[in-house]
Design an enzyme around this catalytic site. Structure first.
Site, mmCIF file in Angstrom:
data_model
loop_
_atom_site.group_PDB
_atom_site.id
_atom_site.type_symbol
_atom_site.label_atom_id
_atom_site.label_comp_id
_atom_site.label_asym_id
_atom_site.label_seq_id
_atom_site.Cartn_x
_atom_site.Cartn_y
_atom_site.Cartn_z
ATOM 1 N N ARG A 53 0.805 -1.216 0.000
ATOM 2 C CA ARG A 53 0.000 0.000 0.000
ATOM 3 C C ARG A 53 0.830 1.255 0.000
ATOM 4 O O ARG A 53 0.596 2.167 -0.781
ATOM 5 C CB ARG A 53 -0.850 0.078 1.265
ATOM 6 N N THR A 54 1.758 1.333 0.929
ATOM 7 C CA THR A 54 2.565 2.550 1.039
ATOM 8 C C THR A 54 3.323 2.771 -0.267
ATOM 9 O O THR A 54 3.413 3.888 -0.774
ATOM 10 C CB THR A 54 3.533 2.441 2.239
ATOM 11 N N LYS A 82 23.668 -9.548 -0.808
ATOM 12 C CA LYS A 82 25.093 -9.871 -0.796
ATOM 13 C C LYS A 82 25.815 -9.167 0.332
ATOM 14 O O LYS A 82 27.040 -9.183 0.401
ATOM 15 C CB LYS A 82 25.722 -9.494 -2.145
ATOM 16 N N ARG A 103 11.730 2.342 3.140
ATOM 17 C CA ARG A 103 11.045 1.511 4.139
ATOM 18 C C ARG A 103 12.063 0.446 4.546
ATOM 19 O O ARG A 103 12.631 -0.229 3.688
ATOM 20 C CB ARG A 103 9.810 0.867 3.507
ATOM 21 N N HIS A 131 6.637 6.714 11.079
ATOM 22 C CA HIS A 131 6.005 6.609 9.767
ATOM 23 C C HIS A 131 5.323 7.954 9.501
ATOM 24 O O HIS A 131 4.101 8.055 9.533
ATOM 25 C CB HIS A 131 4.996 5.452 9.790
#
Ligand SMILES: [Zn+2]
Lengths: 306, 154
Positions: A53-54, A82, A103, A131
């Site tokens: 969603r974000t 890696k 995020r 957030h």
């Protein structure tokens, strides 16, 4: 806006908040006027954990401003696997994009990453930390429906781990809201958040029962109580059941109570509430686009019209 | 006891004397300085000495070592009334009170295992000093008690 990066709701003053919300309101009124605003602009999407969603909301916002995105892709297929450090990853992607959205599952990741780049960086969630763009769209929805003057808001559910709650609480302090926190004893606000609210002189009360306070509320912000927080299922059932709302629960509420939820919901809000005038959670989710458009526009050097 | 040994306890030639440590905190001061006796420094500790200012105070004398600002900063958090005397050739050449800093950088480890500063990233830990402890500037975690347990190993 005088911010280079958007890391935490705590950095946003009331003036910052109002600038973003006013700008978002202008955009929502006439989105077409902003369609070519940032043609040729590329937004770097760095999602180290899934958040459909974000990510969709930021992608939509950038495209509606005429720009495009460059996407790191899933962590599984990237150089992160890696063992590349986050600091290196952001310094590389900074070369491709005009702004970055991050995020990441670890707290403080956005703050650290922002120290390594010169392009604007927006925190789209850092572990259990912050957030801030969710907070801005929450505030937009609150202002649209209940206003900021003499606002009484109840925030209910998992207050301990819910980062959206922590950011929102800080921001509400800026608008002098009366804040009521409703949760099971085991999921109360964490110490560091209570410390800040206390320092800021916020008007805060804590409850374990919604009934105690529901009739006074202008806004009820519901969050999900997460099953995985509880050691056994029966304990979860007992607690979660107490914090579900349905049509009957809302009988004692004000007629113009606004019910919000950052979504996804499980069963905290019965579907019958969706059809009432109280339900604003889908509107809240849609508001993510104009709010993120406004924020990106301001960060990328756009001028607020007001 | 010979005169020479008496002298060693009461005076140091080169090093640091930390005075006016709150009574009972001397061992924590040693922990902050990373002194556990294994590195061979000559250290004297006096605990719970009568003091006009503090009621009881501890004193730590470390031979051959001058404290860094970082060490003094963390020290200030558990011994806010301490005074630091730098000794060279038996003379006190500098004397200063500790001051609570606004931030301590690269000295403490964040107790939040999900904090980005605990990962292998090119960043030093940063803690803001708040009323009753310190607070991670990256993840907001507050440490109130037990600061010495969070000191980063060199
Ligand atoms: Zn931390």
């Amino acid at each position: 806006m005088r911010h280079d990066h958007i890391i935490s709701a705590k950095q946003l003053t009331r003036a910052d908040i109002e600038e973003v919300l006013d700008h978002a309101a202008d955009i929502a009124e006439d989105p077409g006027a902003y369609a070519d605003r940032h043609a040729d602009t590329l937004l770097g999407m760095l999602f180290f954990e899934p958040s459909t969603r974000t990510k969709m909301s930021f992608t939509t916002a950038m495209k509606r401003l005429g720009g495009d995105i460059v996407d790191m892709g899933s962590v599984e297929s990237s150089s992160v696997k890696k063992g590349e450090s986050l600091a290196d990853t952001v310094r590389v992607v900074e070369g491709y994009a005009d702004a970055l959205v991050l995020r990441h599952p670890m707290e403080g990741s956005s703050k650290m990453a922002s120290e390594f780049v010169d392009v604007p960086l927006v925190n789209a969630g850092d572990g259990a930390g912050q957030h801030p763009t969710q907070t801005l769209l929450d505030l937009y929805t609150i202002r649209e429906n209940a206003g900021f003057d003499d606002l009484t808001i109840g925030i209910m559910g998992d207050l301990k781990y819910g980062r959206t709650v922590h950011s929102l609480a800080h921001a509400l302090t800026n608008v002098d809201a009366h804040q009521h926190f409703i949760s099971p004893e085991s999921l109360k606000l964490p110490r560091s958040v209570r410390y800040d609210l206390h320092q800021e002189g916020a008007d805060v009360r804590e409850h374990t029962e919604l009934d105690d306070i529901l009739p006074e509320l202008d806004v009820l912000y519901v969050t999900r109580i997460q099953r995985e927080r509880f050691p056994d299922e029966s304990e979860y059932r007992e607690v979660a059941g107490q914090y579900q709302i349905d049509g009957e629960t809302l009988d004692v509420a004000k007629d113009d109570l606004t019910v919000m939820h950052p979504l996804p919901r499980v069963d905290e809000i019965a579907h019958e509430v969706d059809d009432t005038d109280h339900a604003k959670y889908f509107q809240q989710a849609h508001n993510g686009v104009p709010v993120r458009m406004a924020l990106l526009d301001l960060l990328l050097g756009g001028e607020s019209e007001r | 006891m010979t005169d020479d040994r008496k002298l060693r306890v009461s005076k140091i030639r080169n090093g640091t004397v930390i005075d006016h440590i709150a009574g009972g905190q001397a061992l924590n001061v040693l922990a902050i300085l990373g002194i556990d006796g294994t590195s061979g420094e000559s250290v004297s500790v006096a605990m719970n000495m009568p003091s006009d200012r503090l009621g009881k105070k501890d004193i730590v004398k470390v031979e051959g070592r001058e404290l860094s600002q970082n060490e003094v900063d963390v020290l200030s958090l558990i011994a806010p009334a301490a005074s630091i005397n730098i000794v060279r050739d038996y003379e006190v050449v500098e004397k200063h009170r500790v001051e609570r800093p606004e931030v301590v950088v690269g000295v403490l480890e964040c107790p939040n295992h999900n904090c980005i500063t605990t990962e292998d990233e090119p960043v030093e830990s940063r803690f803001a000093v708040v009323d009753d402890g310190v607070r991670c500037e990256y993840c907001d975690t507050i440490i109130r008690n037990d600061l010495p347990a969070h000191i980063l190993a060199d």
